[in-house]
Design an enzyme around this catalytic site. Structure first.
Site, mmCIF file in Angstrom:
data_model
loop_
_atom_site.group_PDB
_atom_site.id
_atom_site.type_symbol
_atom_site.label_atom_id
_atom_site.label_comp_id
_atom_site.label_asym_id
_atom_site.label_seq_id
_atom_site.Cartn_x
_atom_site.Cartn_y
_atom_site.Cartn_z
ATOM 1 N N HIS A 58 24.217 30.716 32.184
ATOM 2 C CA HIS A 58 25.298 29.835 32.461
ATOM 3 C C HIS A 58 26.443 29.087 31.605
ATOM 4 C CE1 HIS A 58 23.881 29.823 37.017
ATOM 5 N NE2 HIS A 58 24.279 31.147 36.743
ATOM 6 N N GLU A 60 26.638 26.427 30.785
ATOM 7 C CA GLU A 60 26.433 25.350 30.346
ATOM 8 C C GLU A 60 24.497 24.899 29.614
ATOM 9 O OE1 GLU A 60 25.539 24.040 34.996
ATOM 10 O OE2 GLU A 60 26.480 25.847 33.677
ATOM 11 N N CYS A 92 20.151 24.775 35.661
ATOM 12 C CA CYS A 92 21.461 24.301 34.837
ATOM 13 C C CYS A 92 20.917 22.799 34.991
ATOM 14 C CB CYS A 92 22.919 24.137 35.232
ATOM 15 S SG CYS A 92 23.242 26.308 34.462
ATOM 16 N N TRP A 178 62.046 51.436 38.313
ATOM 17 C CA TRP A 178 60.803 49.901 38.145
ATOM 18 C C TRP A 178 61.719 48.844 39.229
ATOM 19 C CZ3 TRP A 178 55.448 50.298 38.279
ATOM 20 C CH2 TRP A 178 55.430 51.072 37.700
ATOM 21 N N THR A 204 51.426 54.706 50.457
ATOM 22 C CA THR A 204 51.408 54.597 48.513
ATOM 23 C C THR A 204 51.059 55.669 47.904
ATOM 24 O OG1 THR A 204 51.401 52.412 49.430
ATOM 25 C CG2 THR A 204 51.127 53.025 47.243
ATOM 26 N N LEU A 212 45.656 52.656 39.837
ATOM 27 C CA LEU A 212 45.574 51.037 40.143
ATOM 28 C C LEU A 212 44.292 50.421 39.407
ATOM 29 C CD1 LEU A 212 45.266 52.073 43.988
ATOM 30 C CD2 LEU A 212 47.494 50.455 42.513
ATOM 31 N N ARG A 215 45.102 48.032 33.158
ATOM 32 C CA ARG A 215 45.778 48.587 31.874
ATOM 33 C C ARG A 215 44.517 48.224 30.184
ATOM 34 N NH1 ARG A 215 51.909 47.802 31.626
ATOM 35 N NH2 ARG A 215 51.240 48.873 32.982
#
Length: 371
Positions: A58, A60, A92, A178, A204, A212, A215
């Site tokens: 973590h 901390e 922690c 676009w 779609t 999807l 990138r």
């Protein structure tokens, strides 16, 4: 509400740094929250740390290890209450107590039932000064997916759409690439990096054949792809099936032909059979199933019908609309939210905590569905 008057300018500066560290890994730590930590002594930063991915130490712990003995008498700034239980990492709170940290400034309490104030109590019992509430709103938004999932066992849902100035998401012939500008599309990539999954409808997939993916693979992760496909019509050669950058879940109903379901599974997709509503996948039931799979946050990148159904089902938490300075026109050109809609304006869904910003020539409006 926190008493912000008790915090100094330095407190605010160091907490901003902790939030900034957590923001760098937003979405990469799932199913854990994103956390940043800054250790300060005599007004000087002695170390920083952040939780970079699931099952790693973590924030901390990183900061304490870097500081070593210098952590004694220091102040820790952190965006979330330190844990006080054993999980993938030791508590922690025990490390902070052992290091003899003098003060902990935390942005907010952790709603996880295993923590939920117990960490603060352990620190106070050990004589450590604890201040809670500095920049709480910013801290909550940073991990809103984690907080919704830990309290409801369902994912946080963001609806994203790009439209023209006259409210069209495509031309009447279906062209949509676009509408928004390049900077807006780059921002969408960062949004994808921050969520566990992206949801689209079968329409779609059939019309756009999207990947999807995220990138910039060197600095992030590709989210899970989820296709709402009640009759299992997803083509086996669709890019979401061929691209193995992330897993693909296809949500079907009992009306899906068994042979098609078998083929999708053999091609590598996970198929979830959901309850149907009006012949479509029941969105509330799907959210329950995704929550069971440890998916904390999803983004809808859908057409108007699915967006309308999602809002009518009450599953949407946040809306992000990109508005491009273009006029498309046309009675048949689709809009970002369709469905039944409301008959009286008094019943319109209102957004709260709305922000508006520019990205190139586009305007981006973000807000939360009012409760």
């Amino acid at each position: 509400m926190p008493d912000n008057k008790k915090y100094s300018a330095s407190d605010k500066r160091f907490m901003s740094m902790a939030l900034g560290l957590a923001e760098k890994v937003r979405g990469l730590t799932s199913p854990d929250p994103s956390v940043g930590a800054v250790l300060v002594k005599n007004g000087r930063i002695i170390s920083v740390g952040f939780h970079d991915k699931h099952k790693t130490p973590h924030a901390e712990s990183f900061a304490l290890k870097k500081a070593g003995k210098a952590a004694r008498g220091a102040t820790l700034y952190i965006n979330l209450e330190p844990c006080c239980h054993w999980g993938n990492n030791p508590p922690c709170t025990a490390a902070l107590i052992k290091a003899k940290v003098k003060r902990v400034v935390a942005a907010m309490k952790d709603p996880n039932p295993l923590v939920n104030g117990k960490g603060f109590r352990a620190l106070k019992k050990a004589g450590i000064t604890v201040d809670v509430g500095l920049m709480e709103k910013e801290a909550y938004r940073l991990n809103e997916g984690f907080f919704k999932h830990i309290t409801t066992r369902k994912p946080f849902v963001t609806l994203k759409a790009a439209m023209s100035l006259d409210g069209k998401i495509a031309t009447g012939s279906g062209q949509s690439r676009w509408i928004s500008g390049e900077l807006s599309r780059e921002y969408v990539q960062e949004l994808r990096r921050s969520v566990d999954a992206v949801i689209v409808g079968i329409g779609t997939v059939l019309s756009d054949d999207p990947r999807l993916t995220y990138r910039h693979k060197s600095s992030g992760k590709t989210p899970m792809r989820i296709i709402l496909d009640s009759k299992a019509r997803t083509p086996l050669d669709a890019r979401v099936m061929k691209d193995k950058a992330a897993g693909t879940i296809i949500a079907v109903t009992s009306s899906a032909p068994g042979a098609k379901v078998v083929k999708l599974k053999k091609a590598g997709a996970e198929v979830i059979t959901c309850k149907a509503k009006n012949g479509k996948v029941d969105l509330k039931a799907l959210m329950t199933e995704l929550g069971k799979r440890g998916i904390l946050s999803v983004m809808l990148e859908s057409g108007g019908r699915l967006s309308g159904a999602a809002i009518e089902a009450g599953i949407v938490d946040k809306v992000i609309i990109f508005i491009a300075p273009k006029i498309i026109g046309g009675e048949k050109a689709p809009s970002p939210v369709e469905g039944k809609g409301v008959t009286d304006l008094i019943n319109a869904r209102h957004l709260r905590d709305v922000t508006v910003k520019r990205l190139g020539h586009d305007i981006v409006v973000e807000g939360y569905i009012g409760k």
